[in-house]
Design a protein around this motif. Structure first.
Motif, PDB file in Angstrom:
ATOM      1  N   CYS A   1      -5.293   3.476  -3.070  1.00 17.95           N
ATOM      2  CA  CYS A   1      -4.050   2.707  -3.246  1.00 17.95           C
ATOM      3  C   CYS A   1      -4.278   1.422  -4.032  1.00 17.95           C
ATOM      4  CB  CYS A   1      -3.457   2.333  -1.891  1.00 17.95           C
ATOM      5  SG  CYS A   1      -2.865   3.734  -0.939  1.00 17.95           S
TER       6      CYS A   1
ATOM      7  N   GLU B   1      -8.607   6.156   1.465  1.00 13.31           N
ATOM      8  CA  GLU B   1      -7.167   6.090   1.227  1.00 13.31           C
ATOM      9  C   GLU B   1      -6.758   4.699   0.747  1.00 13.31           C
ATOM     10  OE1 GLU B   1      -3.048   7.445   3.510  1.00 13.31           O
ATOM     11  OE2 GLU B   1      -5.012   7.871   4.404  1.00 13.31           O
TER      12      GLU B   1
ATOM     13  N   LEU C   1       0.815  -1.212   0.000  1.00 11.91           N
ATOM     14  CA  LEU C   1       0.000   0.000   0.000  1.00 11.91           C
ATOM     15  C   LEU C   1       0.853   1.269   0.000  1.00 11.91           C
ATOM     16  CD1 LEU C   1      -2.718  -1.060   2.612  1.00 11.91           C
ATOM     17  CD2 LEU C   1      -2.988  -0.951   0.131  1.00 11.91           C
ATOM     18  N   ASN C   2       2.178   1.066   0.158  1.00 11.61           N
ATOM     19  CA  ASN C   2       3.132   2.192   0.113  1.00 11.61           C
ATOM     20  C   ASN C   2       2.851   3.233   1.188  1.00 11.61           C
ATOM     21  OD1 ASN C   2       4.599   1.194  -2.188  1.00 11.61           O
ATOM     22  ND2 ASN C   2       2.872   1.861  -3.467  1.00 11.61           N
ATOM     23  N   LYS C   3       2.646   2.736   2.417  1.00  6.01           N
ATOM     24  CA  LYS C   3       2.422   3.630   3.555  1.00  6.01           C
ATOM     25  C   LYS C   3       3.675   3.679   4.418  1.00  6.01           C
ATOM     26  CE  LYS C   3      -1.763   4.448   2.336  1.00  6.01           C
ATOM     27  NZ  LYS C   3      -2.087   5.763   1.767  1.00  6.01           N
TER      28      LYS C   3
END
Length: 261
Positions: free
Chosen positions: A252, A248, A177-179
């Motif tokens: 994603c 959010e 998720l690139n968090k």
């Protein structure tokens, strides 16, 4: 041969051919009858707690001429099973918290002995089921979301694997998720809630389900608009944060092509 609803057909399609299957909370035994009639399984157990559905299940098995290979039993959850007599257990049409309780009671009483496959369809609270699976060594191998008659359903398929072969840690790793790493716990919780396979292979149906959930939260917020109590304000902030986080996650996980499953 009977025709199943889309929901029940999705469950049936995930039962491993040749497995002895126990359907818990079987209602009218539609799933066991179909599985045996279609030749997918050699035998089945239909478990039902309530007397009315239990009697209907008995009638369905008898009407299909399958009383020799479908055992209809009345009892609570997995108590209808004897250890070692089922390879696959299916449970559908109830809340995820109750489903996890049934699985845990069955585990503690030894009723899951010999079971190697679970096909589960919780109506709500899917995260409770996913967490139970991880805690007890089951690997979620597949999940799907479908829409039928205006309702959304998730069907989970899990198998029991040796610990060295299970990859639950990787499955619930939210790094895709690139968090930020500092938010790992937050987004891991959303993987349990929204589904790790579903989010890795998002569909229009998945997005539609969660947009529907956002709509429900927004309607609740609208109803709360007239209240100025501290509790109401705190709840409002909680709901707004939940909406933002759902949005959010969906941002994603865009869908690449139209798909209904």
């Amino acid at each position: 041969m009977m025709k199943l609803s889309k929901r029940l057909q999705t469950i049936a399609d995930r039962v491993t051919p040749g497995s002895r299957t126990a359907d818990i909370g079987s209602d009218h035994a539609l799933l066991p009858v179909y599985l045996v009639q279609s030749g997918r399984v050699p035998s089945a157990i239909a478990g039902e707690l309530n007397t009315g559905p239990y009697q209907a299940a008995c009638k369905a098995a008898a009407s299909a001429g399958l009383t020799a290979v479908i055992a209809v039993r009345q009892g609570d959850g997995l108590c209808v099973l004897h250890p070692g007599e089922a390879d696959t257990v299916t449970i559908a049409g109830m809340g995820g918290s109750l489903m996890a309780d049934i699985l845990e009671a069955g585990r503690l009483s030894g009723k899951l002995e010999g079971v190697r496959e679970l096909v589960l369809q919780p109506n709500v609270g899917e995260e409770f089921v996913r967490r139970w699976l991880v805690r007890h060594g089951w690997t979620l191998t597949d999940e799907t979301v479908l829409e039928e008659d205006g309702r959304f359903y998730e069907v989970l398929h899990a198998v029991l694997m040796p610990s060295e072969e299970s990859d639950n840690a990787g499955l619930y790793d939210p790094s895709f998720l690139n968090k930020p790493a500092s938010q790992t716990e937050l987004w891991t919780n959303w993987l349990y809630r929204m589904g790790p396979h579903l989010l890795r292979q998002p569909t229009l149906t998945l997005h539609k389900k969660w947009e529907h959930e956002i709509g429900k939260l927004e309607r609740i917020l609208a109803q709360m608009a007239g209240s100025d109590t501290p509790d109401a304000r705190a709840k409002e902030a909680e709901f707004r944060m939940e909406i933002a986080q759902i949005q959010e996650v969906l941002a994603c996980t865009p869908t690449d092509k139209p798909s209904s499953n």
